[in-house]
Design a protein around this motif. Sequence first.
Motif, PDB file in Angstrom:
ATOM      1  N   UNK A  38      56.429  64.930  45.582  1.00 19.03           N
ATOM      2  CA  UNK A  38      56.232  63.378  46.144  1.00 19.03           C
ATOM      3  C   UNK A  38      54.907  62.911  46.059  1.00 19.03           C
ATOM      4  N   UNK A  39      53.743  63.424  45.909  1.00 17.16           N
ATOM      5  CA  UNK A  39      52.518  62.840  45.607  1.00 17.16           C
ATOM      6  C   UNK A  39      52.198  62.855  44.053  1.00 17.16           C
ATOM      7  N   UNK A  40      53.064  63.332  43.116  1.00 14.15           N
ATOM      8  CA  UNK A  40      52.873  63.496  41.903  1.00 14.15           C
ATOM      9  C   UNK A  40      51.997  64.833  41.517  1.00 14.15           C
ATOM     10  N   UNK A  41      51.777  65.864  42.520  1.00 12.59           N
ATOM     11  CA  UNK A  41      51.280  66.932  42.112  1.00 12.59           C
ATOM     12  C   UNK A  41      52.257  67.997  41.105  1.00 12.59           C
ATOM     13  N   UNK A  42      51.678  68.785  40.674  1.00 10.04           N
ATOM     14  CA  UNK A  42      52.421  69.560  39.755  1.00 10.04           C
ATOM     15  C   UNK A  42      52.705  70.830  40.624  1.00 10.04           C
ATOM     16  N   UNK A  43      54.160  71.173  40.359  1.00  9.54           N
ATOM     17  CA  UNK A  43      54.729  72.241  41.306  1.00  9.54           C
ATOM     18  C   UNK A  43      55.079  73.251  40.479  1.00  9.54           C
ATOM     19  N   UNK A  44      54.533  74.447  40.760  1.00  4.96           N
ATOM     20  CA  UNK A  44      55.143  75.588  40.060  1.00  4.96           C
ATOM     21  C   UNK A  44      56.556  76.208  40.142  1.00  4.96           C
ATOM     22  N   UNK A  45      57.108  76.416  38.941  1.00  7.20           N
ATOM     23  CA  UNK A  45      58.429  77.050  39.025  1.00  7.20           C
ATOM     24  C   UNK A  45      58.464  78.244  38.019  1.00  7.20           C
ATOM     25  N   UNK A  46      59.452  79.091  38.225  1.00  6.90           N
ATOM     26  CA  UNK A  46      59.566  80.288  37.692  1.00  6.90           C
ATOM     27  C   UNK A  46      59.614  80.050  35.863  1.00  6.90           C
ATOM     28  N   UNK A  47      59.225  81.005  35.402  1.00  6.36           N
ATOM     29  CA  UNK A  47      59.258  80.969  33.882  1.00  6.36           C
ATOM     30  C   UNK A  47      60.523  80.828  33.301  1.00  6.36           C
ATOM     31  N   UNK A  48      60.781  79.862  32.398  1.00  5.22           N
ATOM     32  CA  UNK A  48      62.184  79.494  31.951  1.00  5.22           C
ATOM     33  C   UNK A  48      62.391  79.993  30.421  1.00  5.22           C
ATOM     34  N   UNK A  49      61.393  80.431  29.719  1.00  2.00           N
ATOM     35  CA  UNK A  49      61.585  80.656  28.267  1.00  2.00           C
ATOM     36  C   UNK A  49      60.303  81.494  27.669  1.00  2.00           C
ATOM     37  N   UNK A  50      60.352  82.100  26.579  1.00  2.55           N
ATOM     38  CA  UNK A  50      59.403  82.940  26.167  1.00  2.55           C
ATOM     39  C   UNK A  50      59.127  82.324  24.797  1.00  2.55           C
ATOM     40  N   UNK A  51      57.629  82.610  24.494  1.00  5.91           N
ATOM     41  CA  UNK A  51      57.367  82.071  23.267  1.00  5.91           C
ATOM     42  C   UNK A  51      56.496  83.589  22.494  1.00  5.91           C
ATOM     43  N   UNK A  52      56.184  83.376  21.395  1.00 12.62           N
ATOM     44  CA  UNK A  52      55.301  84.401  20.873  1.00 12.62           C
ATOM     45  C   UNK A  52      54.107  84.825  21.577  1.00 12.62           C
TER      46      UNK A  52
END
Length: 351
Positions: A38-52
């Motif tokens: 709501x205040x524009x902060x970054x909210x952590x979410x679980x990993x969704x993909x994988x890169x090398x």
Amino acid sequence: MDSSMEGTAGGGVDSEADPLPGGAAEAASTDTATAAGTAGERVAVPPASLSPSRAGDFMQCPLLYRFRVIDRLPERPSEAATRGTLVHAVLERLFDAPAAERTAPRAKALVPGQWDRLRESRPEVVELFADDPEGERLARWLGEAERLVERWFTLEDPTRLEPAERELFVEAELESGLRLRGIIDRVDVAPTGEVRIVDYKTGKAPRPEYAEGALFQMKFYALVVWRLKNVVPRRLQLVYLGSGDVLTYDPVLADLERVERKLLALWEAIRRATESGEWRPRPTKLCGWCDHQAHCPEFGGTPPPYPLPTRVTEEPSAGGPGVAPGRAQSLPVQADDGPSAGGPGVAPGEA
């Protein structure tokens, strides 16, 4: 180009390493999403993909993966990583010119302009030379970048190459639901349709006993291409500008199937660590290059509060007898039997 910048708050270049000015590739290929609060902060979410890059992080040290992907802790830019970014940009831009004009002097002449572009798009790199008022260290650093670019002409002839793709973002979803993504430096397609995947490295080639680990990134890309196009690339090619070596490998379907199984096991270990909140450090000599020692228990630090909810299961862990219920284990997955995705002794950022 596997980029260690991918999914980080400010770190250097990947193996994996995202050496694209402007950060477009970084934004497109981050391994974890963020939501605006709501205040524009970054909210952590679980990993969704994988890169090398991120696969290599977890294999090197699960706690490093957490710091980069979930906590998104800032990392200082490094001269090696930024030089890799600059060299990649020059080699990409060179192919904008007609074949006959792709010469070493022209490529070297691109270095200052690409450095200016990089500083504009990623202002944090300016701090690398903040203590260099006379510009002497910067001049040496730019000279090193020019020499790497010049060495490339001893390894490949760009006048005979017409890449099908440059800095290609690829993404594929496996049947399991796992999404794989990354950025390929160059894709060449022969008139017969055979595909070659090429990656530039500004570091030195690994010793032969660690070649398999170095090829992990390339097999990852080959797997994505196979899943997307149902085509097994004819050749994987690593061009090491630091030592003037070219490492090639011709994959077969069994290679890609084996990498896919390894990545599925790796993703399961990441899933369990994400749910339990247990990310175990794995000390190696690469710890000397880590920006996160102040947060690492191995160096007397304390990780920040875990930003995701944890789930304690009632059933015994799949880790086997003697493992307390709800305590997930990290799988000791290695990159093609090498100690890390980049091989020992390879400083992070030498993309």
